[in-house]
Design a protein around this motif. Structure first.
Motif, PDB file in Angstrom:
ATOM      1  N   LEU A  56       0.798  -1.218   0.000  1.00 23.32           N
ATOM      2  CA  LEU A  56       0.000   0.000   0.000  1.00 23.32           C
ATOM      3  C   LEU A  56       0.838   1.279   0.000  1.00 23.32           C
ATOM      4  O   LEU A  56       0.281   2.369  -0.025  1.00 23.32           O
ATOM      5  CB  LEU A  56      -0.903   0.027   1.237  1.00 23.32           C
ATOM      6  CG  LEU A  56      -2.128  -0.896   1.220  1.00 23.32           C
ATOM      7  CD1 LEU A  56      -2.890  -0.756   2.523  1.00 23.32           C
ATOM      8  CD2 LEU A  56      -3.028  -0.600   0.041  1.00 23.32           C
ATOM      9  N   ASP A  57       2.156   1.129   0.020  1.00 21.08           N
ATOM     10  CA  ASP A  57       3.031   2.284   0.227  1.00 21.08           C
ATOM     11  C   ASP A  57       2.707   3.468  -0.680  1.00 21.08           C
ATOM     12  O   ASP A  57       2.826   4.610  -0.261  1.00 21.08           O
ATOM     13  CB  ASP A  57       4.486   1.886   0.001  1.00 21.08           C
ATOM     14  CG  ASP A  57       5.017   1.041   1.140  1.00 21.08           C
ATOM     15  OD1 ASP A  57       6.235   0.799   1.179  1.00 21.08           O
ATOM     16  OD2 ASP A  57       4.209   0.625   1.987  1.00 21.08           O
ATOM     17  N   TYR A  58       2.346   3.217  -1.931  1.00 23.36           N
ATOM     18  CA  TYR A  58       2.181   4.313  -2.883  1.00 23.36           C
ATOM     19  C   TYR A  58       0.713   4.583  -3.212  1.00 23.36           C
ATOM     20  O   TYR A  58       0.413   5.302  -4.169  1.00 23.36           O
ATOM     21  CB  TYR A  58       2.965   4.009  -4.148  1.00 23.36           C
ATOM     22  CG  TYR A  58       4.425   3.767  -3.859  1.00 23.36           C
ATOM     23  CD1 TYR A  58       4.971   2.488  -3.956  1.00 23.36           C
ATOM     24  CD2 TYR A  58       5.251   4.804  -3.448  1.00 23.36           C
ATOM     25  CE1 TYR A  58       6.295   2.255  -3.655  1.00 23.36           C
ATOM     26  CE2 TYR A  58       6.585   4.581  -3.143  1.00 23.36           C
ATOM     27  CZ  TYR A  58       7.099   3.309  -3.252  1.00 23.36           C
ATOM     28  OH  TYR A  58       8.408   3.072  -2.956  1.00 23.36           O
ATOM     29  N   TYR A  59      -0.172   4.029  -2.406  1.00 27.63           N
ATOM     30  CA  TYR A  59      -1.597   4.138  -2.685  1.00 27.63           C
ATOM     31  C   TYR A  59      -2.308   5.047  -1.688  1.00 27.63           C
ATOM     32  O   TYR A  59      -2.026   5.001  -0.482  1.00 27.63           O
ATOM     33  CB  TYR A  59      -2.258   2.762  -2.626  1.00 27.63           C
ATOM     34  CG  TYR A  59      -1.958   1.882  -3.796  1.00 27.63           C
ATOM     35  CD1 TYR A  59      -0.768   1.171  -3.874  1.00 27.63           C
ATOM     36  CD2 TYR A  59      -2.866   1.769  -4.844  1.00 27.63           C
ATOM     37  CE1 TYR A  59      -0.494   0.366  -4.964  1.00 27.63           C
ATOM     38  CE2 TYR A  59      -2.595   0.962  -5.933  1.00 27.63           C
ATOM     39  CZ  TYR A  59      -1.418   0.263  -5.987  1.00 27.63           C
ATOM     40  OH  TYR A  59      -1.149  -0.529  -7.062  1.00 27.63           O
ATOM     41  N   SER A  60      -3.226   5.838  -2.208  1.00 25.30           N
ATOM     42  CA  SER A  60      -4.195   6.499  -1.348  1.00 25.30           C
ATOM     43  C   SER A  60      -5.323   5.511  -1.080  1.00 25.30           C
ATOM     44  O   SER A  60      -5.675   4.707  -1.945  1.00 25.30           O
ATOM     45  CB  SER A  60      -4.759   7.746  -2.021  1.00 25.30           C
ATOM     46  OG  SER A  60      -3.763   8.736  -2.156  1.00 25.30           O
ATOM     47  N   ILE A  61      -5.882   5.593   0.123  1.00 25.09           N
ATOM     48  CA  ILE A  61      -6.942   4.681   0.523  1.00 25.09           C
ATOM     49  C   ILE A  61      -8.177   5.463   0.928  1.00 25.09           C
ATOM     50  O   ILE A  61      -8.080   6.458   1.654  1.00 25.09           O
ATOM     51  CB  ILE A  61      -6.507   3.803   1.717  1.00 25.09           C
ATOM     52  CG1 ILE A  61      -5.245   3.022   1.369  1.00 25.09           C
ATOM     53  CG2 ILE A  61      -7.635   2.860   2.134  1.00 25.09           C
ATOM     54  CD1 ILE A  61      -5.409   2.042   0.227  1.00 25.09           C
ATOM     55  N   GLY A  62      -9.301   5.005   0.445  1.00 28.20           N
ATOM     56  CA  GLY A  62     -10.569   5.604   0.841  1.00 28.20           C
ATOM     57  C   GLY A  62     -11.436   4.590   1.546  1.00 28.20           C
ATOM     58  O   GLY A  62     -11.433   3.408   1.195  1.00 28.20           O
ATOM     59  N   TRP A  63     -12.168   5.073   2.550  1.00 31.29           N
ATOM     60  CA  TRP A  63     -13.220   4.272   3.167  1.00 31.29           C
ATOM     61  C   TRP A  63     -14.551   4.814   2.666  1.00 31.29           C
ATOM     62  O   TRP A  63     -14.847   6.009   2.841  1.00 31.29           O
ATOM     63  CB  TRP A  63     -13.162   4.368   4.685  1.00 31.29           C
ATOM     64  CG  TRP A  63     -12.153   3.489   5.334  1.00 31.29           C
ATOM     65  CD1 TRP A  63     -10.922   3.841   5.806  1.00 31.29           C
ATOM     66  CD2 TRP A  63     -12.286   2.100   5.618  1.00 31.29           C
ATOM     67  NE1 TRP A  63     -10.288   2.756   6.349  1.00 31.29           N
ATOM     68  CE2 TRP A  63     -11.110   1.668   6.247  1.00 31.29           C
ATOM     69  CE3 TRP A  63     -13.299   1.161   5.404  1.00 31.29           C
ATOM     70  CZ2 TRP A  63     -10.891   0.351   6.670  1.00 31.29           C
ATOM     71  CZ3 TRP A  63     -13.097  -0.156   5.821  1.00 31.29           C
ATOM     72  CH2 TRP A  63     -11.906  -0.552   6.444  1.00 31.29           C
ATOM     73  N   PHE A  64     -15.327   3.960   2.060  1.00 30.19           N
ATOM     74  CA  PHE A  64     -16.654   4.302   1.562  1.00 30.19           C
ATOM     75  C   PHE A  64     -17.694   3.532   2.382  1.00 30.19           C
ATOM     76  O   PHE A  64     -17.375   2.529   3.015  1.00 30.19           O
ATOM     77  CB  PHE A  64     -16.802   3.896   0.089  1.00 30.19           C
ATOM     78  CG  PHE A  64     -15.974   4.702  -0.862  1.00 30.19           C
ATOM     79  CD1 PHE A  64     -14.614   4.478  -1.000  1.00 30.19           C
ATOM     80  CD2 PHE A  64     -16.567   5.683  -1.648  1.00 30.19           C
ATOM     81  CE1 PHE A  64     -13.854   5.221  -1.894  1.00 30.19           C
ATOM     82  CE2 PHE A  64     -15.818   6.433  -2.542  1.00 30.19           C
ATOM     83  CZ  PHE A  64     -14.463   6.194  -2.674  1.00 30.19           C
ATOM     84  N   ARG A  65     -18.921   4.006   2.319  1.00 29.20           N
ATOM     85  CA  ARG A  65     -19.996   3.251   2.941  1.00 29.20           C
ATOM     86  C   ARG A  65     -21.240   3.319   2.076  1.00 29.20           C
ATOM     87  O   ARG A  65     -21.460   4.287   1.348  1.00 29.20           O
ATOM     88  CB  ARG A  65     -20.303   3.740   4.353  1.00 29.20           C
ATOM     89  CG  ARG A  65     -20.913   5.120   4.449  1.00 29.20           C
ATOM     90  CD  ARG A  65     -21.053   5.525   5.916  1.00 29.20           C
ATOM     91  NE  ARG A  65     -21.639   6.849   6.079  1.00 29.20           N
ATOM     92  CZ  ARG A  65     -21.724   7.481   7.241  1.00 29.20           C
ATOM     93  NH1 ARG A  65     -21.256   6.908   8.355  1.00 29.20           N
ATOM     94  NH2 ARG A  65     -22.270   8.670   7.308  1.00 29.20           N
ATOM     95  N   ILE A  68      -7.107   8.843   2.888  1.00 27.33           N
ATOM     96  CA  ILE A  68      -5.765   9.207   3.344  1.00 27.33           C
ATOM     97  C   ILE A  68      -4.781   8.976   2.208  1.00 27.33           C
ATOM     98  O   ILE A  68      -4.913   7.993   1.467  1.00 27.33           O
ATOM     99  CB  ILE A  68      -5.394   8.397   4.601  1.00 27.33           C
ATOM    100  CG1 ILE A  68      -4.110   8.888   5.248  1.00 27.33           C
ATOM    101  CG2 ILE A  68      -5.320   6.893   4.299  1.00 27.33           C
ATOM    102  CD1 ILE A  68      -3.880   8.322   6.646  1.00 27.33           C
ATOM    103  N   ASN A  69      -3.828   9.878   2.070  1.00 23.05           N
ATOM    104  CA  ASN A  69      -2.860   9.702   1.000  1.00 23.05           C
ATOM    105  C   ASN A  69      -1.776   8.717   1.424  1.00 23.05           C
ATOM    106  O   ASN A  69      -1.763   8.223   2.544  1.00 23.05           O
ATOM    107  CB  ASN A  69      -2.288  11.041   0.552  1.00 23.05           C
ATOM    108  CG  ASN A  69      -1.335  11.632   1.569  1.00 23.05           C
ATOM    109  OD1 ASN A  69      -1.412  11.333   2.755  1.00 23.05           O
ATOM    110  ND2 ASN A  69      -0.437  12.475   1.096  1.00 23.05           N
ATOM    111  N   TRP A  70      -0.820   8.480   0.532  1.00 26.55           N
ATOM    112  CA  TRP A  70       0.126   7.385   0.750  1.00 26.55           C
ATOM    113  C   TRP A  70       0.980   7.588   1.992  1.00 26.55           C
ATOM    114  O   TRP A  70       1.337   6.625   2.668  1.00 26.55           O
ATOM    115  CB  TRP A  70       1.028   7.223  -0.484  1.00 26.55           C
ATOM    116  CG  TRP A  70       1.994   8.363  -0.658  1.00 26.55           C
ATOM    117  CD1 TRP A  70       1.770   9.542  -1.300  1.00 26.55           C
ATOM    118  CD2 TRP A  70       3.325   8.431  -0.159  1.00 26.55           C
ATOM    119  NE1 TRP A  70       2.883  10.337  -1.228  1.00 26.55           N
ATOM    120  CE2 TRP A  70       3.852   9.689  -0.545  1.00 26.55           C
ATOM    121  CE3 TRP A  70       4.136   7.552   0.564  1.00 26.55           C
ATOM    122  CZ2 TRP A  70       5.146  10.066  -0.225  1.00 26.55           C
ATOM    123  CZ3 TRP A  70       5.420   7.946   0.879  1.00 26.55           C
ATOM    124  CH2 TRP A  70       5.910   9.186   0.490  1.00 26.55           C
ATOM    125  N   SER A  71       1.282   8.834   2.307  1.00 29.21           N
ATOM    126  CA  SER A  71       2.180   9.094   3.437  1.00 29.21           C
ATOM    127  C   SER A  71       1.431   9.374   4.735  1.00 29.21           C
ATOM    128  O   SER A  71       2.047   9.420   5.803  1.00 29.21           O
ATOM    129  CB  SER A  71       3.068  10.282   3.113  1.00 29.21           C
ATOM    130  OG  SER A  71       2.293  11.469   3.030  1.00 29.21           O
TER     131      SER A  71
END
Length: 123
Positions: free
Chosen positions: A29-38, A51-54
């Motif tokens: 996941l180091d270079y990925y932005s992650i979203g939580w959806f519902r 959240i962005n990668w860092s």
């Protein structure tokens, strides 16, 4: 095989807390932005937090600001969603999603999706 696996959902009473986890398998996941959806029954799937990668940039929907916190531990290849002061209207299936580059609001911009975890807030 590229996978995102959510966990931590369940049934809680209003005012209680839950922490959701999103673990990546088959990629880092180091270079990925992650979203939580519902997505609640009969409603669209909406972004709750991202959240962005860092971890230096985060986004929250107005409905969860001050109650939810998104964080990540790249060493564990995992992103978390801490949910406090839960309300009945938070009831939904929660999904995590990943995309290269910066945080995005629209779900179609995300490349990988988990299977979802149910969160039910009820007395």
């Amino acid at each position: 095989q590229v996978q995102l696996v959510e966990s931590g959902g369940g049934l809680v009473q209003p005012g209680e807390s839950l922490t959701l986890s999103c673990k990546a398998r088959g990629f880092t996941l180091d270079y990925y932005s992650i979203g939580w959806f519902r997505q609640a029954p009969g409603k669209e799937r909406d972004l709750v937090a991202a959240i962005n990668w860092s971890g230096s940039n985060t986004y929250y929907a107005d409905s969860v600001k001050g109650r939810f916190t998104i964080s990540r531990d790249n060493a564990k290849n995992t992103v978390y969603l801490q949910m406090n002061s839960l309300k009945p209207e938070d009831t939904a299936v929660y999904y995590c999603a990943a995309r290269i580059s910066r945080v995005a609001v629209k779900l179609e911009r995300y490349d990988y999706w988990g299977q979802g975890t149910q969160v039910t807030v009820s007395s």
